[in-house]
Design an enzyme around this catalytic site. Sequence first.
Site, PDB file in Angstrom:
ATOM      1  N   ARG A  81      -2.136  22.243 -13.291  1.00  0.00           N
ATOM      2  CA  ARG A  81      -1.237  21.178 -13.737  1.00  0.00           C
ATOM      3  C   ARG A  81      -1.536  20.767 -15.178  1.00  0.00           C
ATOM      4  O   ARG A  81      -0.647  20.313 -15.901  1.00  0.00           O
ATOM      5  CB  ARG A  81      -1.311  19.970 -12.796  1.00  0.00           C
TER       6      ARG A  81
ATOM      7  N   HIS B   4       7.610   9.842 -27.910  1.00  0.00           N
ATOM      8  CA  HIS B   4       6.680  10.703 -27.161  1.00  0.00           C
ATOM      9  C   HIS B   4       7.066  12.196 -27.286  1.00  0.00           C
ATOM     10  O   HIS B   4       6.230  13.035 -27.628  1.00  0.00           O
ATOM     11  CB  HIS B   4       6.660  10.265 -25.689  1.00  0.00           C
TER      12      HIS B   4
ATOM     13  N   GLU C  52      -3.945  17.604 -10.377  1.00  0.00           N
ATOM     14  CA  GLU C  52      -4.552  18.118 -11.618  1.00  0.00           C
ATOM     15  C   GLU C  52      -6.045  18.358 -11.449  1.00  0.00           C
ATOM     16  O   GLU C  52      -6.849  17.960 -12.288  1.00  0.00           O
ATOM     17  CB  GLU C  52      -4.277  17.107 -12.746  1.00  0.00           C
TER      18      GLU C  52
ATOM     19  N   ASN D 262       0.303  19.790 -20.080  1.00  0.00           N
ATOM     20  CA  ASN D 262      -0.068  18.934 -21.205  1.00  0.00           C
ATOM     21  C   ASN D 262      -0.083  19.676 -22.534  1.00  0.00           C
ATOM     22  O   ASN D 262      -0.601  19.159 -23.531  1.00  0.00           O
ATOM     23  CB  ASN D 262      -1.438  18.304 -20.941  1.00  0.00           C
TER      24      ASN D 262
ATOM     25  N   LYS E 136       8.147  23.041 -13.132  1.00  0.00           N
ATOM     26  CA  LYS E 136       7.253  21.903 -12.847  1.00  0.00           C
ATOM     27  C   LYS E 136       6.953  21.825 -11.350  1.00  0.00           C
ATOM     28  O   LYS E 136       5.812  21.566 -10.941  1.00  0.00           O
ATOM     29  CB  LYS E 136       7.850  20.594 -13.358  1.00  0.00           C
TER      30      LYS E 136
ATOM     31  N   LYS F 186       3.463  11.420 -11.001  1.00  0.00           N
ATOM     32  CA  LYS F 186       2.572  10.624 -11.853  1.00  0.00           C
ATOM     33  C   LYS F 186       3.280   9.314 -12.172  1.00  0.00           C
ATOM     34  O   LYS F 186       4.411   9.334 -12.687  1.00  0.00           O
ATOM     35  CB  LYS F 186       2.245  11.363 -13.155  1.00  0.00           C
TER      36      LYS F 186
ATOM     37  N   ARG G 279       0.822  -1.240   0.000  1.00  0.00           N
ATOM     38  CA  ARG G 279       0.000   0.000   0.000  1.00  0.00           C
ATOM     39  C   ARG G 279       0.843   1.272   0.000  1.00  0.00           C
ATOM     40  O   ARG G 279       0.375   2.333   0.401  1.00  0.00           O
ATOM     41  CB  ARG G 279      -0.969   0.020   1.185  1.00  0.00           C
TER      42      ARG G 279
ATOM     43  N   HIS H  53       0.128  17.878 -25.848  1.00  0.00           N
ATOM     44  CA  HIS H  53      -0.052  16.451 -25.603  1.00  0.00           C
ATOM     45  C   HIS H  53      -1.340  15.891 -26.218  1.00  0.00           C
ATOM     46  O   HIS H  53      -1.396  14.700 -26.495  1.00  0.00           O
ATOM     47  CB  HIS H  53      -0.023  16.154 -24.101  1.00  0.00           C
TER      48      HIS H  53
ATOM     49  N   HIS I 221      -0.716  12.995 -28.424  1.00  0.00           N
ATOM     50  CA  HIS I 221      -1.247  11.670 -28.089  1.00  0.00           C
ATOM     51  C   HIS I 221      -1.927  11.038 -29.312  1.00  0.00           C
ATOM     52  O   HIS I 221      -1.766   9.846 -29.580  1.00  0.00           O
ATOM     53  CB  HIS I 221      -2.236  11.799 -26.930  1.00  0.00           C
TER      54      HIS I 221
ATOM     55  N   GLU J  90      10.131  18.846 -24.289  1.00  0.00           N
ATOM     56  CA  GLU J  90       9.490  19.151 -23.000  1.00  0.00           C
ATOM     57  C   GLU J  90      10.141  20.371 -22.347  1.00  0.00           C
ATOM     58  O   GLU J  90       9.504  21.079 -21.577  1.00  0.00           O
ATOM     59  CB  GLU J  90       9.565  17.932 -22.059  1.00  0.00           C
TER      60      GLU J  90
HETATM   61  P1  NAD Z   1      12.626   5.687 -22.034  1.00  0.00           P
HETATM   62  O1  NAD Z   1      12.557   5.526 -20.579  1.00  0.00           O
HETATM   63  O2  NAD Z   1      12.057   4.608 -22.890  1.00  0.00           O
HETATM   64  O3  NAD Z   1      14.145   5.929 -22.455  1.00  0.00           O
HETATM   65  C1  NAD Z   1      14.439   6.110 -23.815  1.00  0.00           C
HETATM   66  C2  NAD Z   1      15.545   5.177 -24.291  1.00  0.00           C
HETATM   67  O4  NAD Z   1      16.790   5.661 -23.799  1.00  0.00           O
HETATM   68  C3  NAD Z   1      15.432   3.737 -23.784  1.00  0.00           C
HETATM   69  O5  NAD Z   1      15.871   2.893 -24.802  1.00  0.00           O
HETATM   70  C4  NAD Z   1      16.421   3.685 -22.620  1.00  0.00           C
HETATM   71  O6  NAD Z   1      16.937   2.402 -22.424  1.00  0.00           O
HETATM   72  C5  NAD Z   1      17.496   4.626 -23.103  1.00  0.00           C
HETATM   73  N1  NAD Z   1      18.242   5.321 -22.058  1.00  0.00           N
HETATM   74  C6  NAD Z   1      17.758   5.932 -20.953  1.00  0.00           C
HETATM   75  N2  NAD Z   1      18.719   6.618 -20.328  1.00  0.00           N
HETATM   76  C7  NAD Z   1      19.847   6.408 -21.019  1.00  0.00           C
HETATM   77  C8  NAD Z   1      21.181   6.870 -20.887  1.00  0.00           C
HETATM   78  N3  NAD Z   1      21.532   7.744 -19.944  1.00  0.00           N
HETATM   79  N4  NAD Z   1      22.100   6.435 -21.784  1.00  0.00           N
HETATM   80  C9  NAD Z   1      21.735   5.606 -22.804  1.00  0.00           C
HETATM   81  N5  NAD Z   1      20.493   5.157 -23.007  1.00  0.00           N
HETATM   82  C10 NAD Z   1      19.564   5.566 -22.127  1.00  0.00           C
HETATM   83  O7  NAD Z   1      11.902   7.046 -22.528  1.00  0.00           O
HETATM   84  P2  NAD Z   1      11.676   8.474 -21.895  1.00  0.00           P
HETATM   85  O8  NAD Z   1      11.531   9.370 -23.057  1.00  0.00           O
HETATM   86  O9  NAD Z   1      12.645   8.805 -20.843  1.00  0.00           O
HETATM   87  O10 NAD Z   1      10.279   8.306 -21.157  1.00  0.00           O
HETATM   88  C11 NAD Z   1       9.103   8.078 -21.876  1.00  0.00           C
HETATM   89  C12 NAD Z   1       8.045   7.625 -20.892  1.00  0.00           C
HETATM   90  O11 NAD Z   1       7.842   8.641 -19.933  1.00  0.00           O
HETATM   91  C13 NAD Z   1       6.716   7.352 -21.547  1.00  0.00           C
HETATM   92  O12 NAD Z   1       6.223   6.110 -21.075  1.00  0.00           O
HETATM   93  C14 NAD Z   1       5.817   8.463 -21.034  1.00  0.00           C
HETATM   94  O13 NAD Z   1       4.477   8.066 -20.893  1.00  0.00           O
HETATM   95  C15 NAD Z   1       6.440   8.756 -19.701  1.00  0.00           C
HETATM   96  N6  NAD Z   1       6.202  10.108 -19.189  1.00  0.00           N
HETATM   97  C16 NAD Z   1       5.759  10.229 -17.915  1.00  0.00           C
HETATM   98  C17 NAD Z   1       5.554  11.475 -17.378  1.00  0.00           C
HETATM   99  C18 NAD Z   1       5.139  11.609 -15.942  1.00  0.00           C
HETATM  100  O14 NAD Z   1       4.826  12.723 -15.509  1.00  0.00           O
HETATM  101  N7  NAD Z   1       5.166  10.545 -15.181  1.00  0.00           N
HETATM  102  C19 NAD Z   1       5.788  12.630 -18.142  1.00  0.00           C
HETATM  103  C20 NAD Z   1       6.240  12.477 -19.452  1.00  0.00           C
HETATM  104  C21 NAD Z   1       6.441  11.204 -19.969  1.00  0.00           C
HETATM  105  N1  GLY Z   2       3.798  15.382 -17.543  1.00  0.00           N
HETATM  106  C1  GLY Z   2       2.586  16.002 -17.120  1.00  0.00           C
HETATM  107  C2  GLY Z   2       2.422  16.052 -15.657  1.00  0.00           C
HETATM  108  O1  GLY Z   2       3.285  15.647 -14.918  1.00  0.00           O
HETATM  109  O2  GLY Z   2       1.414  16.507 -15.213  1.00  0.00           O
END
Ligand code: NAD
Ligand code: GLY
Length: 377
Positions: free
Chosen positions: A251, A276, A246, A255, A236, A152, A130, A258, A262, A194
């Site tokens: 917040r 993305h 949100e 987006n 942020k 998130k 939990r 987005h 999306h 971003e």
């Molecule tokens: P990712 O985590 O898939 O990383 C991208 C690629 O880079 C992967 O192949 C990974 O293995 C590689 N990688 C990561 N760090 C590295 C490094 N230092 N050196 C070499 N390779 C490296 O992608 P991302 O763009 O970081 O994240 C995308 C995800 O984030 C999506 O699922 C999206 O929905 C999510 N997201 C979440 C939020 C949130 O607020 N929680 C906000 C924006 C995006």
């Molecule tokens: N990436 C959008 C949020 O964190 O609200």
Amino acid sequence: MAVNSGPDSRIVINVAIASAPYEVRIAPGLLARAGEECRPLLRKPTIAVVTDERVAAHWRAPVAASFERVGVESHWLILPPGEATKSWDILARVTDWLLAEGIERNDRIVALGGGVIGDLTGFAAAILKRGCGFIQMPTTLLAQVDSSVGGKTAINTPAGKNLVGAFHQPALVLADPLALDTLPLREVRAGYAEVVKYGLIDDPAFFSWCEANGAKLLVGDAEARAHAVATSVAAKARIVAEDERETTGTRALLNLGHTFGHALEAETGFSDRLLHGEAVALGMVLAARYSVRRGLMAGQDAGRVAAHIAAAGLPASLSALGLACTGRELADHMLHDKKMDAGTLRFLLLRGIGETFLAKDVAIDDVAAFLDAELAG
Ligand code: NAD
Ligand code: GLY
């Protein structure tokens, strides 16, 4: 939110969420001293680290060595890289592993990686017993400026992206700009979208800074990277502290780009065809151009947005994407957006650079017609 400079020229940003305040520390070399940074938060001489294969190849050794130096044995779960890892199956694998590791509520689980590892591990921490503590060590630009901050967490399901998740704040975020040195340029660019977003939301001076310094940042300038990460995280943190869940609309500003983005990701199958951040980049251009169509924004400003996105090597034209779909089909993807509210589409539009607002009066038919025109070029 408060910003302090530490002794080693680190920047510390406090995310002032009343129920769970925490620090985002930004400094080159933080991963190599992860053990020292985390030690005061740990109750046991062991730590569970979740990462992916690509990140582990570069960063496991220095992170493990730093924990060892402070007498902490790190145990590693190394997952396949990529969006498909944010799944029920892998979530079960993570939680089973954490239970086998004997994780207790007051322990801290480390998420070392990009947004995929951060979202997945954060969600596992949210539901394990939990709610257990976790630490974000973001290794992509996108994760450093966005996903590691704000709590998130989520996985994807066959019905869509991020549809199952929780708000669960980390106990600490360590953002090391040196981690970006091993990141492929395409991923750096995607994360940069971003960064630009924060300028467009409410900081026109930062957008101008991006225009002047974006190229340097993309090729690896450490100072420019640290400045961009710190400015983005500060923005942020301020927004999240104001509207953690949100609910007030503040917040939702995060987006920007987005909703269009999306739809583009859905149309391209959430695949490597469009990352993305690339979808968000084009989404911001489309939001600006649609704002011009609505008579809200000057065409010149929208041109500036498109020019900077293109200069950063990001997609800035819908027709150039070569999609075989109609505007209606793209608009239909938006109807499955989880930001739908009582059946109406909420859209982030612009009155100018740094003047984003939430519009609630957007007609989907008008968006479809706009997209048809954009697809035609
Ligand atoms: P990712 O985590 O898939 O990383 C991208 C690629 O880079 C992967 O192949 C990974 O293995 C590689 N990688 C990561 N760090 C590295 C490094 N230092 N050196 C070499 N390779 C490296 O992608 P991302 O763009 O970081 O994240 C995308 C995800 O984030 C999506 O699922 C999206 O929905 C999510 N997201 C979440 C939020 C949130 O607020 N929680 C906000 C924006 C995006
Ligand atoms: N990436 C959008 C949020 O964190 O609200």
